[in-house]
Design an enzyme around this catalytic site. Sequence first.
Site, PDB file in Angstrom:
ATOM      1  N   LYS A  16     -20.150   4.762  22.206  1.00 31.51           N
ATOM      2  CA  LYS A  16     -22.265   5.853  22.256  1.00 31.51           C
ATOM      3  C   LYS A  16     -23.047   5.087  21.300  1.00 31.51           C
ATOM      4  O   LYS A  16     -24.395   4.476  21.814  1.00 31.51           O
ATOM      5  CB  LYS A  16     -22.080   7.004  22.221  1.00 31.51           C
ATOM      6  CG  LYS A  16     -22.083   7.540  23.470  1.00 31.51           C
ATOM      7  CD  LYS A  16     -21.798   8.749  23.940  1.00 31.51           C
ATOM      8  CE  LYS A  16     -21.377  10.160  23.241  1.00 31.51           C
ATOM      9  NZ  LYS A  16     -19.756   9.694  22.690  1.00 31.51           N
ATOM     10  N   HIS A  41     -20.713   9.141  15.431  1.00 26.64           N
ATOM     11  CA  HIS A  41     -21.623   7.960  15.848  1.00 26.64           C
ATOM     12  C   HIS A  41     -21.205   6.911  14.778  1.00 26.64           C
ATOM     13  O   HIS A  41     -21.575   6.626  13.875  1.00 26.64           O
ATOM     14  CB  HIS A  41     -22.903   7.647  16.576  1.00 26.64           C
ATOM     15  CG  HIS A  41     -22.505   8.687  18.018  1.00 26.64           C
ATOM     16  ND1 HIS A  41     -24.318   9.243  18.246  1.00 26.64           N
ATOM     17  CD2 HIS A  41     -21.866   9.846  18.207  1.00 26.64           C
ATOM     18  CE1 HIS A  41     -24.112  10.277  19.443  1.00 26.64           C
ATOM     19  NE2 HIS A  41     -22.354  10.342  19.545  1.00 26.64           N
TER      20      HIS A  41
HETATM   21 MG    MG Z   1     -17.384   9.679  17.327  1.00 27.56          MG
END
Ligand code: MG
Length: 425
Positions: A16, A41
């Site tokens: 993502k 992330h």
């Molecule tokens: Mg992750």
Amino acid sequence: MPSTVVVGAQWGDEGKGGVVDIYAAEADLVVRFNGGNNAGHTVFVGEEHFAMHLVPSGILRGRRCVLGNGVVIDPPGLLQEMRDLESRGVAVRGNLLLSENAHLVLPYHRALDAAEEKARGSAAIGTTLRGIGQAYADKYARHGIRALDMTQPELFRKKLAANLDHKNALLVKVYGAQALDLDQVYAELAPALEELAPLVTDTATLINRALDGGKHVLFEGAQGTLLDIDFGTYPYVTSSNPTAAAAGVGAGVPPKRLDTIVGVVKAYTTRVGSGPFPTECEPDLAEKFRTQGREFGSTTGRPRRIGWFDAAVARKSAMLNGIERLAVTHLDVLDQFDAIPICMAYRCDGERRDDCPNSLDELARCEPVYEEMRGWRKDTTDAKSAADLPAAARAYVDRLAEIMGARLCMVRTGPRRDQSIVIDA
Ligand code: MG
Ligand code: IMP
């Protein structure tokens, strides 16, 4: 579209961060709405690698960013992350705002996470030990301390003292763990409280005003649909809703203002932590993915569990999130295979079923029914457009989109920004 929600459609780590980073180029505001610093992330800027935990990935594009009310914030953890980013030249202060209503993860939450995991023994969830579940439990039990409280140090200390009495009793009497000392805990928190307090504001009003003014708001989901507290593989889930509807609740935005839902899937499947995983493959095969796919948790460093793409999981996610557009990541990891199985359905107690059951017992009895797609055996890491993808690779990603009833919008063939093929913006 004025608002876009990006969600994970598997067990998290779908990539993502990279997808949000591409969309953030066109966004005015980037908002996290769930989870805490359990998230990891990964974003590459040039050859530089950033592992974002709480700060929205949009900060790397110089965008204004918000931690919404649905997020749980670990104050020293956030401050450390901000300082690390600032030491690398990223402007954070001035661009980051925290919701007054967001709940805080405090040192006793982390201590209890560790104690509870230990007490579970072989049934441990495999949490990230960041105190996430314990912070959300306090939020719903109405013992929580909120970001707003950081602006009133005296009141904060009072609430902390009251909570600590209760948590220490639990830690010592139930779990045989060590008690935490109020002065020490407060001293550990104080610098973060002071530095973060000026960032605290009414973010729901800010976001809605931005939408009123025609600004583009990007909602960055954390974790994935199968880790959802309501719809995931309970109890092997996280303690928030990573699904699209949570963008509304977790940011204070009415559901009708969420315009486009983008689902992100890996071209195969991974999972960190315990719990069912029908398509999980043998260690030797997993190793082939792990090396090329960099499959180690970005928060905990744990090797991820790996398996083929699971259409039953994907269909469930498509339904629960209303996924309209699909981003497929890590396609390059499949470059090495002659044939690529997709789990189209399960066989359970002698019967074929297309859905992913909510009962863990049933799910444990589900055997994948595979359909093989042709591999392409070509390097896709330099593909610049859809036309550069081998026909079999294009057929594979089109098949995933068809399974999910979504329009393919992006294919990623590596971690760098220029390894994103935007098919339909
Ligand atoms: Mg992750
Ligand atoms: P917790 O969120 O730390 O309580 O962990 C609960 C479960 O969610 C564990 O299986 C974790 O490995 C998993 N988990 C939490 N955050 C992430 C994430 O960002 N990516 C992947 N798995 C996650």
